[in-house]
Design an enzyme around this catalytic site. Structure first.
Site, PDB file in Angstrom:
ATOM      1  N   TRP A   1      -1.521  11.288 -14.961  1.00  0.00           N
ATOM      2  CA  TRP A   1      -1.165  12.955 -15.365  1.00  0.00           C
ATOM      3  C   TRP A   1      -2.621  13.506 -15.257  1.00  0.00           C
ATOM      4  O   TRP A   1      -3.407  13.068 -16.477  1.00  0.00           O
ATOM      5  CB  TRP A   1      -0.112  12.983 -16.074  1.00  0.00           C
ATOM      6  CG  TRP A   1      -0.056  14.825 -16.028  1.00  0.00           C
ATOM      7  CD1 TRP A   1      -0.784  15.652 -16.667  1.00  0.00           C
ATOM      8  CD2 TRP A   1       1.303  15.358 -15.047  1.00  0.00           C
ATOM      9  NE1 TRP A   1      -0.463  17.040 -16.129  1.00  0.00           N
ATOM     10  CE2 TRP A   1       0.437  17.026 -15.354  1.00  0.00           C
ATOM     11  CE3 TRP A   1       1.948  15.007 -14.258  1.00  0.00           C
ATOM     12  CZ2 TRP A   1       1.627  17.644 -14.992  1.00  0.00           C
ATOM     13  CZ3 TRP A   1       2.600  15.694 -13.898  1.00  0.00           C
ATOM     14  CH2 TRP A   1       2.444  17.631 -14.039  1.00  0.00           C
TER      15      TRP A   1
ATOM     16  N   GLU B   1       4.153   8.952 -15.836  1.00  0.00           N
ATOM     17  CA  GLU B   1       2.607  10.245 -16.429  1.00  0.00           C
ATOM     18  C   GLU B   1       2.457   9.717 -17.428  1.00  0.00           C
ATOM     19  O   GLU B   1       2.586   9.454 -18.909  1.00  0.00           O
ATOM     20  CB  GLU B   1       3.159  11.867 -17.320  1.00  0.00           C
ATOM     21  CG  GLU B   1       4.174  12.445 -15.853  1.00  0.00           C
ATOM     22  CD  GLU B   1       4.073  13.875 -16.299  1.00  0.00           C
ATOM     23  OE1 GLU B   1       3.745  14.149 -17.246  1.00  0.00           O
ATOM     24  OE2 GLU B   1       5.237  14.277 -15.745  1.00  0.00           O
TER      25      GLU B   1
ATOM     26  N   TYR C   1       1.701  10.917 -23.511  1.00  0.00           N
ATOM     27  CA  TYR C   1       0.625  10.948 -24.198  1.00  0.00           C
ATOM     28  C   TYR C   1      -0.349  11.153 -25.560  1.00  0.00           C
ATOM     29  O   TYR C   1       0.205  11.880 -26.259  1.00  0.00           O
ATOM     30  CB  TYR C   1       1.030  12.880 -24.268  1.00  0.00           C
ATOM     31  CG  TYR C   1       1.133  13.147 -22.371  1.00  0.00           C
ATOM     32  CD1 TYR C   1      -0.224  13.739 -22.462  1.00  0.00           C
ATOM     33  CD2 TYR C   1       2.757  13.546 -21.990  1.00  0.00           C
ATOM     34  CE1 TYR C   1      -0.043  13.959 -20.774  1.00  0.00           C
ATOM     35  CE2 TYR C   1       2.276  13.172 -21.199  1.00  0.00           C
ATOM     36  CZ  TYR C   1       1.252  14.259 -20.348  1.00  0.00           C
ATOM     37  OH  TYR C   1       1.686  14.419 -18.526  1.00  0.00           O
TER      38      TYR C   1
ATOM     39  N   GLU D   1      11.154  15.837 -17.298  1.00  0.00           N
ATOM     40  CA  GLU D   1      11.393  15.396 -18.774  1.00  0.00           C
ATOM     41  C   GLU D   1      12.696  16.841 -18.670  1.00  0.00           C
ATOM     42  O   GLU D   1      12.839  17.921 -19.661  1.00  0.00           O
ATOM     43  CB  GLU D   1       9.829  16.467 -19.237  1.00  0.00           C
ATOM     44  CG  GLU D   1       8.298  15.461 -18.920  1.00  0.00           C
ATOM     45  CD  GLU D   1       7.271  16.000 -19.895  1.00  0.00           C
ATOM     46  OE1 GLU D   1       7.338  16.872 -20.330  1.00  0.00           O
ATOM     47  OE2 GLU D   1       6.461  14.978 -19.675  1.00  0.00           O
TER      48      GLU D   1
END
Ligand SMILES: *[C@@H]1O[C@H](CO)[C@@H](O)[C@H](O)[C@H]1NC(C)=O
Ligand SMILES: *[C@@H]1O[C@H](CO)[C@@H](O)[C@H](O)[C@H]1NC(C)=O
Ligand SMILES: *[C@@H]1O[C@H](CO)[C@@H](O)[C@H](O)[C@H]1NC(C)=O
Ligand SMILES: *[C@@H]1O[C@H](CO)[C@@H](O)[C@H](O)[C@H]1NC(C)=O
Length: 452
Positions: free
Chosen positions: A399, A357, A317, A237
């Protein structure tokens, strides 16, 4: 390349077996397993390469998959367990068993790729240091990493090995900056010099060299020759403190990817991006989860376009990016996030795109449904559709998976022990199996014990 199969006389084998025996009896290594570091005694495995927007399975050395024609496509169902080396290094024999168990469970769910950390810098904010100080390594921890790779191969799992962290866990950028300061370098700002200062770039390049030239003490295989390594990832990241540092990050990616390729031409290389679009890419800013995402110095398209970068990545996410949205909105957001990246991979980059992820909190909605499953399935369906069409959406990695008993040490709010959530476990297996049937991989490399 040939490992000199015929040049090892039997006596050498026996001698090495004896050395292996004394290795484990003295070194606190899992005594249930004899260590015979001879490359050609390792389970056969082929490299994964790339053909345009698709990953392909390259032919195994010395035959194997047989037949002529096109290399078979690879679409990935995988997972993250960032902690494998740390566990193997910290708990002696029990740690090695934990690693073996995680890899076995991943394989039993039909997953073929695991993403994990191949760094631990300075020994702060994480487990024991692999790199104690620039260019100095802890041999015990290196052997823990050796073990992770060796055990992955035994389970026919390939690893995406990440080489440094943007975050402070396990050292990261911040540790490299402290090292430079300790070496007398006058750094005025906090984190962007990681990407630009020649001393720090030198540290990192030396680190890359040490990893790539490592000979695995369990298998005798050079890391740069190891087919169980799916890819090298430059950084987990990468972000800059502001978008004005974008050119620094871009130059760093080009320099470091070229550096890897100068040592190792066999492996794929990726950046490790979260997939945000940069402030100058006006037509994509609406795809970002918020204004903040455009001013981190990264740009999915420009960064991934670097010639020596073989494939692009995005993370996902929805729960933390758009925390106030309902499930439906999150699903919609995630679907569009994946679509944009896959399309950019297909049309602009002409490279595969991996969702390296995908994470969500454990949450149950009114229908008793795990929201996590709904989000995961959204990403899985996108990958499956892409695989059906032979497109650039090359896979997704959850993840993260963890085991009972180590949650406190290595868990986070996105971690799960898959066996505790039968619906999630089943979803993961189904994804493995339908990709497998689609690609007819059962014809070329059947692996006993897999769920399909
Ligand atoms: C790469 O893909 C193209 C287009 O699908 C195909 O024609 C070619 O044979 C492939 N090359 C290899 C080496 O598989
Ligand atoms: C470090 O660099 C800054 C800005 O370039 C300068 O003002 C300062 O005097 C330097 N400090 C030392 C100790 O050289
Ligand atoms: C940085 O981002 C802000 C807003 O996201 C934008 O106004 C500014 O022009 C950007 N600067 C550069 C150098 O790209
Ligand atoms: C592979 O799996 C497909 C789908 O189940 C099946 O039709 C095919 O016969 C299998 N091939 C072999 C060689 O087992």
């Amino acid at each position: 390349m040939g490992n000199g199969r015929s040049s090892y006389p039997l006596i050498g084998v026996l001698l090495l077996a004896v050395v292996g025996y004394f290795n484990w009896s003295g070194g606190g290594v899992d005594p249930s397993r004899l260590r015979i570091p001879i490359p050609w005694l390792q389970p056969p495995m082929s490299f994964v390469g790339r053909n345009g927007t698709r990953f392909v399975l390259l032919r195994a050395e010395g035959g194997g998959s047989g037949g002529g024609g096109e290399a078979p496509s690879v679409y990935v169902n995988g997972w993250n367990s960032y902690w494998l080396m740390a566990a193997a290094a910290s708990q002696g024999r029990r740690g090695r068993e934990t690693v073996a168990e995680m890899l076995r469970r991943g394989r039993d769910m039909g997953m073929e790729v695991c993403r994990t950390w191949a760094f631990s810098d300075g020994g702060r904010g994480g487990g024991a240091a692999l790199q104690i100080s620039p260019g100095r390594f802890d041999e015990q921890v290196f052997q823990a990493l050796d073990y992770v790779i060796y055990e992955a191969r035994r389970n026919q799992v390939r690893l995406i090995l990440c080489l440094v962290n943007n975050l402070e866990a396990f050292g990261g950028k911040a540790q490299y900056i402290r090292w430079a300061q300790e070496a007398g370098v006058n750094l005025t700002s906090a984190d962007d010099p990681f990407f630009s200062h020649p001393v720090i770039r030198g540290f990192y390049k030396d680190y890359i060299k040490a990893i790539l030239r490592r000979r695995n003490s369990y298998s005798g295989v050079l890391y740069s020759d190891e087919p169980a390594i799916f890819a090298w990832e430059l950084m987990n990241e990468p972000r800059c403190s502001s978008n004005s540092s974008a050119p620094l990050l871009q130059a760093w990616i080009a320099e470091m990817a070229a550096h890897i390729k100068s040592i190792d031409q066999k492996h794929l290389v990726t950046v490790g991006l979260e997939g945000f679009y940069g402030s100058k890419r006006a037509e994509r800013l609406g795809v970002n989860p918020g204004d903040w995402a455009g001013s981190l110095g990264s740009d999915f398209i420009q960064n991934s376009a670097v010639q020596n970068i073989d494939f692009a990545s995005a993370h996902a996410y929805p729960d933390s990016w758009i925390p106030n949205a309902g499930l439906e909105e999150k699903v919609e957001y995630l679907a569009s996030w994946v679509d944009y990246h896959v399309n950019d991979g297909e049309r602009i980059l002409k490279k595969p795109v991996l969702i390296t992820e995908i994470g969500s909190y454990l949450k149950v909605n009114e229908q008793g449904l795990y929201e996590r499953d709904v989000l995961l399935k959204t990403a899985y369906d996108k990958v499956y559709k892409s695989a059906e069409k032979g497109q650039a959406g090359a896979g997704a990695l959850i993840w993260q998976l963890i085991l009972e008993g180590i949650e406190e040490q290595y868990g986070d709010k996105f971690s799960l022990v898959a066996e505790k959530y039968p619906s999630t476990d089943k979803l993961i297996r189904q994804q493995s199996c339908r990709l497998r049937y689609l690609l007819r991989r059962n014809q070329t490399d059947d692996k006993p014990g897999w769920p399909c």
